[in-house]
Write an enzyme that holds these catalytic residues in place. Sequence first.
Site, mmCIF file in Angstrom:
data_model
loop_
_atom_site.group_PDB
_atom_site.id
_atom_site.type_symbol
_atom_site.label_atom_id
_atom_site.label_comp_id
_atom_site.label_asym_id
_atom_site.label_seq_id
_atom_site.Cartn_x
_atom_site.Cartn_y
_atom_site.Cartn_z
ATOM 1 N N GLU A 290 68.155 -42.856 -1.969
ATOM 2 C CA GLU A 290 66.995 -42.497 -2.782
ATOM 3 C C GLU A 290 66.777 -43.454 -3.953
ATOM 4 O OE1 GLU A 290 68.415 -38.858 -0.691
ATOM 5 O OE2 GLU A 290 69.374 -40.376 -1.945
ATOM 6 N N ASP A 332 50.793 -80.478 -8.750
ATOM 7 C CA ASP A 332 49.770 -81.374 -9.267
ATOM 8 C C ASP A 332 50.458 -82.442 -10.114
ATOM 9 O OD1 ASP A 332 47.328 -82.434 -9.833
ATOM 10 O OD2 ASP A 332 46.638 -80.796 -11.110
#
Length: 902
Positions: A290, A332
Amino acid sequence: MTQTTTEPVAIDERRPPVELFRDLRTGPAGLGTREAARRLTVYGPNELSRRGGRRWPRELLAQFTQPLAVLLMVAAVLAWVGGTPALAVAVVAVILLNAAFAFVQEMQAERAVEALAAYLPVSARVLRDGVLCDVPARELVPGDVMVVEEGDRICADGRLVEGSLSVDLSALNGESVPATRSADAQVVAGPLLEARELVFSGTVCTAGEGRAVVARTGMHTEIGRIAALSQRGRSEPSPLERQVRRATWIIAGVAVAAGVAFLPIGVVAGLSWAAAISFAIGLIVANVPEGLLPTITLALAVGVRELARAGAVVKRLSAVETLGSTSVICTDKTGTLTENRMQVARVWLYGTELEAAAASGDGRARELAGVAARCTTARMAGDGAPHDTGDPMELALLRFADRLSVPVHAAERDAERTLLYAFDSRLKRMSTVDGARVHTKGAVESLLPLCHRVVDPQGRKVELTAAVRAELQAAVDRYAHAGLRVLAVACGFAGNGHAAQPRDRAEADMTLLGLLALADPLRPGVAGAVADAHRAGIRVHVITGDYGPTAAEIARQAGIAAGGRVVTGSELEAMGDIDLDRLLTRDEEIVFARSTPEGKLRICEALRATGRIVAMTGDGVNDAPALRHADIGVAMGCSGTDVAREAATMVLTDDNFATIVRAVHAGRRVYDNVRKFVLYIFAHAVPEVVPFLIFALSGGAIPLPLTVLQILAIDLGTETLPALALGREPAEPGLMSRPPRSAKVGVIDRSLLLRAWGLLGVTSAALVMAGFFWSLWRAGWHPGAATGAGSPLHEALRVATTMTFAGIVACQIGTAFAARTDRASLRSIGVFSNRLLLGGIAFELLFAAAVIYLPPLQALFGTAALGPAHLVFLAPFPLLVWGVDELYRRHRRIREARVLSS
């Protein structure tokens, strides 16, 4: 936003204005009001549409259809039918808790298209019935004639029919230099964005005035095409999300199989149906971890906070783990590898070359700097502007002039200027006229043919001979090879500078003053970060809109693409998908120059198709599609657009490549730590399941050693904080020396399950059951003896079940210390180095003590107080569990060392 209803008429917007007016059924006076209203109905509003509607109801519902949630719902129904409503309510509470955590994690709104929409203005000036008027930009239609002036954001794609503009296209093509657009420009074949007669929605007019006939609106514009690319496909789940989903199905299968197999066994063995149902509920609850999903969610949230402090803002929790499996970074150049701060590095003067720092003593260099600075439109902070504004190269020229003590102030410069010939991307130069003096700067190949003289070392103007031209070309080649941007500077006379004259006449018969070589320096730490990425087995490609040789040199300085392979945008466009896949699977790094949005997206999808986990950087609107579809889209926080930041998964607050590598390191550490607490949580499934199996197989002769509520107290109470503390473990040595993890390798694999269930779980189960039987035998119990309510041994059973509960808690402590390392010994990292774990264990002990000794909790959980003898019996449990695992890890280290030595 509303979808466009009809495709615009198929027209060629590059045709002459007369033909375009005919095709669009309009004219220089624009459309009539009624016709514009009719076309608005036909073509739809001029806005960007978004697919789908509200997603949160579907996302919330999905949390209750997860395998673990369904299993727990079955358990809750069984508990209610079995007559234990308190247990049913407790299980439902667990379901709601898990759903709430998961929903918060999953609900990442996709706002890229809304950010794109911000690039469209609210209103536009158009001619309607021949009268200039303002209309909402969303009501523009094909055939409208719009008026564009300096400072306007263009509302739709169209063709100039009058005037000339300087347009900032950086949002679409990534180029920082404004482009010239003219109504009388010669039509040249090539990409639409390079057409000198077209203007595009979302771009900004930086100078000039003109009129354009609208050809495309809404989603049919170039910016609409980018929006469509951004929406194409669906967001793929991260590796962690896929693996957790697969693991939950495995757990669900195990729980169902156990329930189906052992329910009839319990009935055949003599259990009543009520007892058998209770047994089935126990098996399901014991098999379902759980606390797993909340623990993973909270641990990833901690990773997000740590990355934010390091300069990387992660917008989706699961992306933290995805970073750890990154195998390719597509970066880039400008602003990511470099500082995005141009500066003059070298000065070429006829007969000499100077470093920029040594140029202040040379009169010719000072004249060169002053002329270059006057041929600008940028403004430095404090000089009529709150911060630096304008082209980075022009700002570098202003700073250089200031450093050489010939400062050029913007107000004075603009007041003395009589004419401005804006930068022309075709001519590759810019000129200004101050009185009768012309100042020109531009590319060497553009400016040199206009020059017939050069300033010699004595300051005289002499003929620009072939020998001088050869010397100059050699300097240009050296600078270009060094990755420097070369700028030529010249001056001349325009006669009466106050009178407008053709540009070619003003820029004729000039004198070359010299060359300036500008550099955008590599960011400090980038080369080291690239080396770290290479050691980690990560390949780095450069994808940029810049010129190939310059990008290749910057990449070389950073340690990327040692082979110097450069692929231009046109070469990439000519490649088929098979050729591109073959190129990207080679063991080399590549510089992709002059890239387009489609090209960047193709590279991303090709890499992902070959099984790579891709981190893609970007800062412009044109980068949004690739950022959206990469496993990790990385936007620039300083220089990036809102569109890029919304489309990306991670935003760099410092725009630094090194931060990406730090994020990969953090992602790998998070992944290792997720495995640690998954191991910790799974190890307790065996001692929780074994008591129910013993109860069922004995046909009830052995009483149930553990209750379902006690399991919930363990899974949600005692184990959660230590599990979270394991998520904060520091990285083990050699973390960035390992190759990237394959996306096919799960967090939960066979080795983890073997260690969790076969070693730690079995050891814990043996110790726990020993404590249970020892407690019963001390009270005189024998198999089959009555232990129900009212019997003499009922209190002894409560003590024994409490002993089982406490035994599991004690084994959890040993498991927590064992799970701190995967291979290394505990001594190598320090027993007390994780203070959070020590705090979690302290809470665990206090929580267990409250369940055992506080009367209200005793009544709820069915526990009883333990005496000193019981506590002494439990004391060695942590040491025994940890010791078994320490011997196992020592054996693994010895075996791996033998394999390496052989």
